[in-house]
Structure formats: structure tokens, C-alpha cells
Design an enzyme around this catalytic site. Structure first.
Site, PDB file in Angstrom:
ATOM      1  N   HIS A   1     -18.286  18.571   2.340  1.00  0.00           N
ATOM      2  CA  HIS A   1     -17.814  19.904   1.933  1.00  0.00           C
ATOM      3  C   HIS A   1     -16.286  19.916   1.782  1.00  0.00           C
ATOM      4  O   HIS A   1     -15.596  20.729   2.416  1.00  0.00           O
ATOM      5  CB  HIS A   1     -18.275  20.970   2.941  1.00  0.00           C
ATOM      6  CG  HIS A   1     -18.323  22.354   2.369  1.00  0.00           C
ATOM      7  ND1 HIS A   1     -19.204  23.315   2.797  1.00  0.00           N
ATOM      8  CD2 HIS A   1     -17.594  22.951   1.392  1.00  0.00           C
ATOM      9  CE1 HIS A   1     -19.007  24.443   2.123  1.00  0.00           C
ATOM     10  NE2 HIS A   1     -18.025  24.240   1.257  1.00  0.00           N
TER      11      HIS A   1
ATOM     12  N   ALA B   1     -14.637  19.914  -1.368  1.00  0.00           N
ATOM     13  CA  ALA B   1     -14.260  20.110  -2.779  1.00  0.00           C
ATOM     14  C   ALA B   1     -12.877  20.744  -2.942  1.00  0.00           C
ATOM     15  O   ALA B   1     -12.174  20.458  -3.900  1.00  0.00           O
ATOM     16  CB  ALA B   1     -15.318  20.927  -3.505  1.00  0.00           C
TER      17      ALA B   1
ATOM     18  N   GLY C   1     -18.864  31.157 -13.288  1.00  0.00           N
ATOM     19  CA  GLY C   1     -17.788  32.002 -12.757  1.00  0.00           C
ATOM     20  C   GLY C   1     -16.486  31.236 -12.881  1.00  0.00           C
ATOM     21  O   GLY C   1     -16.336  30.363 -13.729  1.00  0.00           O
ATOM     22  N   ARG C   2     -15.560  31.558 -11.954  1.00  0.00           N
ATOM     23  CA  ARG C   2     -14.234  30.921 -12.038  1.00  0.00           C
ATOM     24  C   ARG C   2     -14.334  29.402 -12.023  1.00  0.00           C
ATOM     25  O   ARG C   2     -13.747  28.719 -12.860  1.00  0.00           O
ATOM     26  CB  ARG C   2     -13.370  31.379 -10.854  1.00  0.00           C
ATOM     27  CG  ARG C   2     -12.756  32.742 -11.028  1.00  0.00           C
ATOM     28  CD  ARG C   2     -11.969  33.124  -9.784  1.00  0.00           C
ATOM     29  NE  ARG C   2     -12.880  33.400  -8.689  1.00  0.00           N
ATOM     30  CZ  ARG C   2     -13.083  34.617  -8.179  1.00  0.00           C
ATOM     31  NH1 ARG C   2     -12.406  35.636  -8.619  1.00  0.00           N
ATOM     32  NH2 ARG C   2     -13.937  34.803  -7.205  1.00  0.00           N
ATOM     33  N   ILE C   3     -15.085  28.852 -11.065  1.00  0.00           N
ATOM     34  CA  ILE C   3     -15.140  27.391 -10.931  1.00  0.00           C
ATOM     35  C   ILE C   3     -15.990  26.787 -12.050  1.00  0.00           C
ATOM     36  O   ILE C   3     -15.606  25.794 -12.672  1.00  0.00           O
ATOM     37  CB  ILE C   3     -15.657  27.002  -9.527  1.00  0.00           C
ATOM     38  CG1 ILE C   3     -14.652  27.476  -8.471  1.00  0.00           C
ATOM     39  CG2 ILE C   3     -15.871  25.494  -9.423  1.00  0.00           C
ATOM     40  CD1 ILE C   3     -15.148  27.436  -7.033  1.00  0.00           C
TER      41      ILE C   3
ATOM     42  N   GLU D   1     -25.766  21.857   7.281  1.00  0.00           N
ATOM     43  CA  GLU D   1     -24.431  21.300   7.199  1.00  0.00           C
ATOM     44  C   GLU D   1     -23.823  21.324   8.591  1.00  0.00           C
ATOM     45  O   GLU D   1     -23.806  22.411   9.183  1.00  0.00           O
ATOM     46  CB  GLU D   1     -23.602  22.173   6.246  1.00  0.00           C
ATOM     47  CG  GLU D   1     -22.583  21.397   5.462  1.00  0.00           C
ATOM     48  CD  GLU D   1     -21.987  22.227   4.345  1.00  0.00           C
ATOM     49  OE1 GLU D   1     -20.929  22.824   4.601  1.00  0.00           O
ATOM     50  OE2 GLU D   1     -22.563  22.298   3.259  1.00  0.00           O
TER      51      GLU D   1
ATOM     52  N   SER E   1     -21.657  24.216  -4.603  1.00  0.00           N
ATOM     53  CA  SER E   1     -21.692  25.652  -4.299  1.00  0.00           C
ATOM     54  C   SER E   1     -21.972  25.859  -2.804  1.00  0.00           C
ATOM     55  O   SER E   1     -21.042  25.805  -2.001  1.00  0.00           O
ATOM     56  CB  SER E   1     -22.726  26.350  -5.182  1.00  0.00           C
ATOM     57  OG  SER E   1     -24.028  25.801  -5.008  1.00  0.00           O
ATOM     58  N   ARG E   2     -23.222  26.026  -2.461  1.00  0.00           N
ATOM     59  CA  ARG E   2     -23.626  26.116  -1.059  1.00  0.00           C
ATOM     60  C   ARG E   2     -24.943  25.362  -0.905  1.00  0.00           C
ATOM     61  O   ARG E   2     -25.804  25.416  -1.789  1.00  0.00           O
ATOM     62  CB  ARG E   2     -23.830  27.575  -0.634  1.00  0.00           C
ATOM     63  CG  ARG E   2     -22.533  28.353  -0.396  1.00  0.00           C
ATOM     64  CD  ARG E   2     -21.795  27.877   0.848  1.00  0.00           C
ATOM     65  NE  ARG E   2     -20.620  28.677   1.151  1.00  0.00           N
ATOM     66  CZ  ARG E   2     -19.371  28.374   0.755  1.00  0.00           C
ATOM     67  NH1 ARG E   2     -19.145  27.290   0.040  1.00  0.00           N
ATOM     68  NH2 ARG E   2     -18.360  29.147   1.092  1.00  0.00           N
TER      69      ARG E   2
HETATM   70  C1  GLV Z   1     -15.579  26.528   0.251  1.00  0.00           C
HETATM   71  O1  GLV Z   1     -16.710  26.188   0.159  1.00  0.00           O
HETATM   72  C2  GLV Z   1     -15.142  27.848  -0.084  1.00  0.00           C
HETATM   73  O2  GLV Z   1     -15.986  28.749  -0.230  1.00  0.00           O
HETATM   74  O3  GLV Z   1     -13.928  28.049  -0.192  1.00  0.00           O
END
Ligand code: GLV
Length: 329
Positions: free
Chosen positions: A288, A290, A158-160, A269, A239-240
């Protein structure tokens, strides 16, 4: 309703860029503590609010929305929105917004920081120096894995994922991707080859995860998938956490089934400090972060505020998850 009659909640401290536009238009109830509100505290905070800026640590489901009949807009300060039951919000006419695009570059950069740090064993190297072990240059000292020319497998283009792929070109990598939705124009332009997940796992030196958390991606990477990876492979998760089966990852790292992991996200988390993933020498865990640059968090705050205000005015927000279903066409 005139704007200054609106009441909005902000469920944590956020950059000023997200507060100033709201201050002019609404009364603000802001959660003042560093730790998230409990579900009960969240409900109290959101009581009588027309809208809210929420975080990924706030769980918003149908029963809560039923008890908050005034709430019309939930503007999540995140691109991910798995903390919100979107179908339940849509059923109740509640607009859900998120912050895509503005954090794409920062998240891709962070993915690369993790990948390179794991490949070149930066945390171990730093510890080695700090512990006073550095006595001489060594031909076999702290050898890592070569990144340039290696194969990267991007799960979720996707975008990332796409920004991660663009950066991989700079490292002359072979780029594989797994994604049920294929963008052949992008793939052709950036030299990406779509492959089935199993093939990506078995052929990649670096596997990096960029899928949204959905029922389909929950535990996408479990014992079978880790077993398919090379024993020299490095897994990156930006991601998650629940995309990966935590216990299976611990086992794979301990047994040498894969070489290393670098995780921006974990399940649960936060991870307790005595968790094996935190203490294994071949695993890097960051909290978390990023998207955590000054510039990106300002843009996220600004977008979350603009989404919220547009939604309150009954206008189409710049970024919404369910506007098509909630707003009149
Ligand atoms: C961070 O994890 C977000 O979804 O922006």
C-alpha cells in the site's frame, strides 16, 4: 479559544511538514510506535483532543466519537476515508478532512509501475538472475505482454483514474473507462471511451481499479467479473483491497483465468507472508505504497495539518469531506 489551548493527536509518525504548523498552534499528542494503536489505545490517545490527524488504519465510528465529545476535526492523512463513518461524524458535527490532489500523480505513477512490472514480469526476471539461472539470451525467455497499443480498462475515472488515462496516451493505448459519473469533456480530450463494466472487463488487456471503497464498490470484482476477463489480462488494484474478492482472485490466478495481478492494496491488509497472493509467481503485492514518495508524503502532511488547523478555527479547510454539512453556511 486561543490556539495554544488546542490539543491535537497524530496517530503515527508523519513527515515534519505536517507537524511544524501544528506545533505552533496546539499541544500535540503523537502515537510513538510503528504499528497502529489498537482501538482502545486510539481512544485513549484521542481523549481530550480537539482534533486529530488520523491514518487509514484508524477506524473512527459513531460510538467512538460519542466517547470523544471534545473532538471536532478528524483530518485523515489519505485521500480515501473509508476508515471513517462520515455520516456518523456529520451527525455529531465532526468535520472530516482528507488529502486529495496532492497524491494523484504519485498514485498514477505507481499504478503504471505495477502495470509495467506485471506486464514485463520484472519481479520474476530479477529472481531468475538472482537464482543464477541467467546463462544466455533466449528468444522465449520470460516473455511478457505488450503494453504499447493494448487496451486499458480504467474502473473509476476520478482524479487518479484520469491521470492513469493521460499516461496511457503515451503508450498509444485504446482507453476504456467505467464510471457512473461521466466527464465527457475529459473523455473527448484524452480519447477515453466509457463502456459498461462487463464490456470493459472482456475487452481490456489491462484492468486497473481506482474507485473509492463504498457499499457499491465493495467486491465489485468477484468470480463473475474475473471470468469475463481475457486469459491474457492483467489486473491492477491501486484503490482498496475489498473492491476485489480475494479468494476469487487467488483462484483466477491459479487456474489461469487471468494472466497476472499487481496489487498495491489487499484484503486483508497487511497480507501474511505465506498468503497465496504473496507467493504466486504471477502476482505482485506491494504494501500500500502508491502515494509513498518523499515529495507526496510531505504534501499530504502539510495538507492534513492545514485542514486540521482551519477546522479548529471554524474555517473551511482546503479539503474536507463534509464541510458543507458541518460548517455554518
Ligand atoms: C491511500 O490509500 C489514500 O487513500 O491516500
Amino acid at each position: 479559544m486561543s490556539p495554544n489551548q488546542w490539543t491535537v493527536a497524530i496517530t503515527r509518525e508523519i513527515p515534519e511538514a505536517g507537524i511544524t504548523p501544528l506545533r505552533e498552534a496546539a499541544a500535540i499528542k503523537q502515537w510513538p510506535h510503528d504499528l497502529p494503536p489498537t482501538p482502545e489505545q486510539l481512544e485513549t490517545l484521542l481523549q481530550d483532543c480537539d482534533g486529530a490527524i488520523t491514518l487509514l488504519t484508524d477506524s473512527i465510528g459513531g460510538p467512538l466519537l460519542d466517547r470523544l465529545p471534545k473532538l471536532r476535526v478528524v483530518s485523515n492523512f489519505a485521500v480515501g476515508f473509508d476508515n471513517i463513518d462520515v455520516p456518523a461524524a456529520t451527525e455529531r458535527g465532526v468535520l472530516v478532512c482528507n488529502t486529495p490532489d496532492v497524491l494523484t500523480a504519485a498514485t498514477a505513477d505507481a499504478t503504471w509501475s505495477l502495470l509495467l512490472a506485471a506486464a514485463r514480469r520484472i519481479p520474476e526476471s530479477r529472481q531468475y538472475v538472482r537464482d543464477g539461472h541467467w546463462k544466455t539470451w533466449g528468444p522465449l525467455l520470460l516473455l511478457g505482454q505488450e503494453v504499447t497499443g493494448a487496451t486499458i480498462g480504467i474502473v473509476g475515472l476520478g482524479r487518479i483514474g484520469k491521470e492513469v488515462a493521460k499516461r496511457a496516451r503515451g503508450f498509444a493505448m485504446r482507453i476504456l473507462a467505467f464510471d457512473p459519473y461521466q466527464d465527457s469533456a475529459f473523455a473527448e480530450q484524452y480519447g477515453v471511451t466509457y463502456v459498461p463494466l462487463d464490456q470493459l472487463l472482456s475487452e481490456s488487456d489491462f484492468v486497473t481499479l481506482h474507485v473509492a471503497l463504498t457499499p457499491e464498490t465493495h467486491h465489485l470484482i468477484g468470480p463473475d467479473q474475473l471470468r469475463r476477463m481475457k486469459s491474457t489480462a492483467i489486473l491492477v488494484n491501486a484503490s482498496r483491497g475489498p473492491v476485489v474478492v480475494t479468494d476469487a482472485l487467488v483462484e483466477a490466478l491459479q487456474s489461469g483465468e487471468i494472466l497476472a495481478a499487481a496489487l498495491d492494496v489487499t484484503d486483508p491488509e497487511p497480507l501474511p507472508a505465506d498468503h497465496p497472493l504473496v507467493n504466486l509467481p504471477n502476482c505482485i503485492v506491494v504494501p500500500h505504497t502508491a502515494s509513498a514518495t518523499v515529495q507526496t508524503r510531505d504534501r499530504m502532511a502539510d495538507l492534513a495539518a492545514r485542514n486540521l488547523l482551519a477546522g479548529l478555527k471554524g474555517e473551511r479547510p482546503p479539503a474536507s469531506v463534509n464541510a458543507d454539512d458541518v460548517l455554518p453556511s
